[in-house]
Design a protein around this motif. Structure first.
Motif, PDB file in Angstrom:
ATOM      1  N   ASP A 189      46.841  27.106 -44.687  1.00 24.40           N
ATOM      2  CA  ASP A 189      45.555  26.421 -44.556  1.00 24.40           C
ATOM      3  C   ASP A 189      45.510  25.270 -45.583  1.00 24.40           C
ATOM      4  O   ASP A 189      45.487  25.527 -46.794  1.00 24.40           O
ATOM      5  N   PRO A 190      45.484  24.014 -45.116  1.00 22.80           N
ATOM      6  CA  PRO A 190      45.515  22.884 -46.074  1.00 22.80           C
ATOM      7  C   PRO A 190      44.265  22.760 -46.942  1.00 22.80           C
ATOM      8  O   PRO A 190      44.258  22.002 -47.909  1.00 22.80           O
ATOM      9  N   SER A 191      43.194  23.515 -46.592  1.00 24.22           N
ATOM     10  CA  SER A 191      42.005  23.410 -47.444  1.00 24.22           C
ATOM     11  C   SER A 191      41.823  24.647 -48.328  1.00 24.22           C
ATOM     12  O   SER A 191      40.786  24.821 -48.968  1.00 24.22           O
ATOM     13  N   SER A 194      42.027  23.468 -53.743  1.00 28.81           N
ATOM     14  CA  SER A 194      41.577  22.067 -53.861  1.00 28.81           C
ATOM     15  C   SER A 194      42.371  21.324 -54.945  1.00 28.81           C
ATOM     16  O   SER A 194      42.737  21.898 -55.975  1.00 28.81           O
ATOM     17  N   ASP A 230      49.548  28.895 -47.849  1.00 23.84           N
ATOM     18  CA  ASP A 230      48.302  28.149 -48.112  1.00 23.84           C
ATOM     19  C   ASP A 230      48.516  27.133 -49.234  1.00 23.84           C
ATOM     20  O   ASP A 230      48.023  26.006 -49.161  1.00 23.84           O
ATOM     21  N   SER A 234      48.207  23.148 -48.816  1.00 22.70           N
ATOM     22  CA  SER A 234      47.202  22.416 -49.606  1.00 22.70           C
ATOM     23  C   SER A 234      47.859  21.345 -50.471  1.00 22.70           C
ATOM     24  O   SER A 234      47.329  20.235 -50.617  1.00 22.70           O
ATOM     25  N   ALA A 237      49.004  18.488 -48.264  1.00 28.99           N
ATOM     26  CA  ALA A 237      47.836  17.691 -47.852  1.00 28.99           C
ATOM     27  C   ALA A 237      47.364  16.793 -48.999  1.00 28.99           C
ATOM     28  O   ALA A 237      46.950  15.648 -48.780  1.00 28.99           O
ATOM     29  N   ARG A 241      47.074  12.796 -48.941  1.00 28.99           N
ATOM     30  CA  ARG A 241      45.797  12.134 -49.266  1.00 28.99           C
ATOM     31  C   ARG A 241      45.983  11.065 -50.339  1.00 28.99           C
ATOM     32  O   ARG A 241      45.425   9.967 -50.259  1.00 28.99           O
TER      33      ARG A 241
END
Ligand code: KG4
Ligand code: ZN
Length: 330
Positions: A189-191, A194, A230, A234, A237, A241
């Protein structure tokens, strides 16, 4: 013009033949298995393996393309930056061959080669915003024309690929880490975790990956081992970003008709998708090489070398290898 290109700056020896801007063949002697047990590239092993592979790689390339050595009209090789021992092997082989065949030689900067790898299959639309993302670089350029590079921003610490490699190593995934993180991330899960967007104070177009690398390390130490996918998703990602943000900040300052993204990290599917989305949003044409031309390859050196040689811009045979030379630094 029929040009042989030789790339030997790191752990892969790659040779290619380009004729009039068209790729005839590309052959790579990979050393991934030689270095994997050490968790990174061992310079002494890399240069020795290059020496072992030189002749067989050239023979196979000529055979694949159906070309004879005597037909070559020019030779190009990477002269900088990289592991100096590795660079010297390919560069000296290229210079000796050019001297013996009495044809011109051109030294090519590795990052210039990466940037032009995007144009093996695309047409350039100047001005170009060119992002080179590899194991050693996260550098953003404004390319006004062939040979005219203005460095707009770069990482102030680790390169994107280097950060991915280090986090993969920390997680015990192996080397090189980028593709391993991408594979593991597909199940995560990329979210889930944080990561703050990097902000280099006073340098709005620069970026940084060391902060998110440290954050990944902290998460890894404290988390349940079942959350590896995960964390990989994350972290990947966050890297994407940061690169998207770097390009967007540059677009607010300079105009461009096209975005080019190249280098090993440009193999990464989430990055490719994010760059596609970004260029659509900014009405930019997008040029990203096929994945096999994102990682180090001889085609990009042959292609770039031919452009110089066609203009009569050969290099002297006294050109030496340089471990650290920044393209476009003034
Ligand atoms: O351009 P390259 O082959 O060599 C250098 O010039 O450094 O880039 C190598 C880098 C490595 O850090 C590797 O982990 C990264 O490219 N890389 C990737 C992927 N494939 C290679 N990073 C993210 N996703 C990938 N699929
Ligand atoms: Zn490279």
């Amino acid at each position: 013009m029929l040009v042989l290109g030789i790339e030997s700056s790191c752990d892969d020896l790659s040779m290619a033949l380009v004729k009039d801007g068209r790729l005839l063949a590309n052959v790579t002697a990979s050393q991934t298995l030689d270095h994997a047990p050490f968790g990174g590239v061992v310079p002494e092993i890399a240069s020795r393996r290059h020496l072992d592979h030189l002749e067989a790689t050239l023979d196979l390339l000529l055979e694949k393309a159906g070309v004879k050595l005597a037909e070559l009209e020019g030779i190009a090789a990477t002269y900088a930056p990289g592991l100096v021992g590795s660079l010297l092997v390919g560069l000296n082989f290229a210079k000796a061959l050019a001297y013996a065949l009495e044809i011109p030689f051109r030294g090519v900067h590795h990052i210039e080669g990466h940037l032009w790898s995007a144009y093996l299959e695309h047409r350039p639309e100047f001005p170009i915003l060119g992002l080179a993302v590899s194991g050693g670089h996260s550098h953003l350029y404004r390319i006004q024309d062939f040979g005219e590079y203005r460095l707009l921003g770069h990482t102030v610490d680790d390169a994107a690929g280097e950060a991915l490699d280090k986090v993969a190593k920390m997680m015990g995934l192996g080397f090189p880490g980028g593709p391993l993180i991408e594979k593991l991330a597909s199940a995560g899960d990329p979210s889930a975790f944080s990561f703050a967007l990097p902000n280099v104070k006073g340098y709005p177009l620069h970026t940084s990956f060391s902060g998110m690398k440290t954050a990944a390390h902290d998460y890894y130490r404290k988390m349940n081992p079942g959350r590896n996918a995960d964390l990989a998703a994350s972290f990947q990602a966050a890297v994407v970003r940061a690169l998207v943000s770097m390009v967007e900040r540059a677009l607010a300052k300079v105009n461009a008709s096209q975005l080019a993204v190249a280098g090993g990290v440009a193999c990464n599917m989430p990055l490719r998708e994010a760059m596609q989305e970004l260029s659509a949003r900014h009405h930019l044409a997008l040029a990203i090489p096929a994945p096999r031309f994102c990682t180090d390859n001889g085609a990009m050196i042959a292609f770039t070398g031919e452009k110089y040689l066609e203009k009569g811009l050969a290099s002297p045979l006294s050109l030496n290898a340089q471990a650290r030379t920044v393209l476009g630094a003034t």
